[in-house]
Design a protein around this motif. Sequence first.
Motif, mmCIF file in Angstrom:
data_model
loop_
_atom_site.group_PDB
_atom_site.id
_atom_site.type_symbol
_atom_site.label_atom_id
_atom_site.label_comp_id
_atom_site.label_asym_id
_atom_site.label_seq_id
_atom_site.Cartn_x
_atom_site.Cartn_y
_atom_site.Cartn_z
ATOM 1 N N ARG A 217 0.624 -1.219 -0.071
ATOM 2 C CA ARG A 217 0.096 -0.037 -0.133
ATOM 3 C C ARG A 217 0.825 1.354 0.068
ATOM 4 N NH1 ARG A 217 -4.636 -1.382 4.542
ATOM 5 N NH2 ARG A 217 -5.733 -3.045 3.377
ATOM 6 N N TYR A 218 2.272 1.088 -0.012
ATOM 7 C CA TYR A 218 2.960 2.267 0.163
ATOM 8 C C TYR A 218 2.590 3.276 -1.121
ATOM 9 C CZ TYR A 218 7.010 5.522 0.365
ATOM 10 O OH TYR A 218 7.839 6.421 0.373
ATOM 11 N N ARG B 41 0.264 3.603 -3.157
ATOM 12 C CA ARG B 41 -0.958 4.011 -3.185
ATOM 13 C C ARG B 41 -1.524 5.020 -2.274
ATOM 14 N NH1 ARG B 41 -5.744 -0.312 -1.694
ATOM 15 N NH2 ARG B 41 -4.858 0.300 0.192
ATOM 16 N N ASP B 42 -1.025 4.606 -0.833
ATOM 17 C CA ASP B 42 -1.260 5.651 0.268
ATOM 18 C C ASP B 42 -0.377 6.773 0.308
ATOM 19 O OD1 ASP B 42 -3.115 3.577 0.656
ATOM 20 O OD2 ASP B 42 -2.166 2.590 2.497
ATOM 21 N N SER B 43 1.031 6.763 -0.013
ATOM 22 C CA SER B 43 1.674 7.925 0.050
ATOM 23 C C SER B 43 1.398 9.110 -1.013
ATOM 24 C CB SER B 43 3.357 7.359 -0.504
ATOM 25 O OG SER B 43 4.120 8.438 -0.384
ATOM 26 N N ARG B 44 1.225 9.974 -0.105
ATOM 27 C CA ARG B 44 0.876 11.513 -1.058
ATOM 28 C C ARG B 44 2.176 12.138 -1.782
ATOM 29 N NH1 ARG B 44 -2.233 15.156 3.448
ATOM 30 N NH2 ARG B 44 -4.210 13.654 3.883
#
Length: 270
Positions: free
Chosen positions: A70-71, A73-76
């Motif tokens: 998920r890094y 996908r979740d990292s802005r």
Amino acid sequence: MSRQERRRIEEAYVQGLKRLGSKHPQIASSELGIFQTPWQSIIASTESLANSHATFARNMEADVERPLRRYQRDSREMQAMTTIQGNLGAVAKELDAAQKRVDKIMGGKGHAKNISDATNGAEAINREWQSQAPYVFEQLQALDENRVNHLRDVLTQLQTHEVDQVERNRVSAESCLNALLSVDTKDEISAFVARTSAGTPTVQPTSRGRMASGNTLATTAPSRSQDDRASEVSATSEGPFGSGSAGAGGPPGEYCPMPAFFPVGRTHHK
């Protein structure tokens, strides 16, 4: 080897341990003897080992695999970097095209005004590149540092779970070891004697020289010293015709059987 593959191996190992724990033979306590407690500890340790690896597999999925997947996908920062890289790439293409136009005009017989326009356009694009590129490179460096730190934290969490699992397994193994070290052969011998002598009637001497064994009485045999003393008394008190004869000093009036070799109805002469 991926983390997902490691988790699947752990889950397969858990299933194998659970099958092994459910197939242990049912042994009676009397057959195990002093090994009853160690045997129960070994069985319990197998179940504990399976639970420990199951916990490790769950923690690996929750704290290692999922954060890595998920890094992006979740990292802005990662999401913003896609747009920044696209813009910088477009500027780089424009700068390259402008430079090629300048080179083409300078190499031919182009008008001075065209050469000036092409050169000014290339310089403007170059200034745009110079203004955006440092910011983009700085963002790329920060993103890379964040990515490395995230990977470090995830792997640190993995090793922490490994250490926790080793500690759980150590406690279980020490419990089995202590149970085995407490086994004493003397206890097994005492238990064996108690089992074999259970239900056997005890033999105790009575006050009248007899022995009682259950409901049966047995006469004790005279000792050798008693037989010797009886023989000495008989030898001193009996005459030639047995005890009770007048010439032997036996008690008067006591009946004494006549020897079988004495001729009846005949007298002796000197």
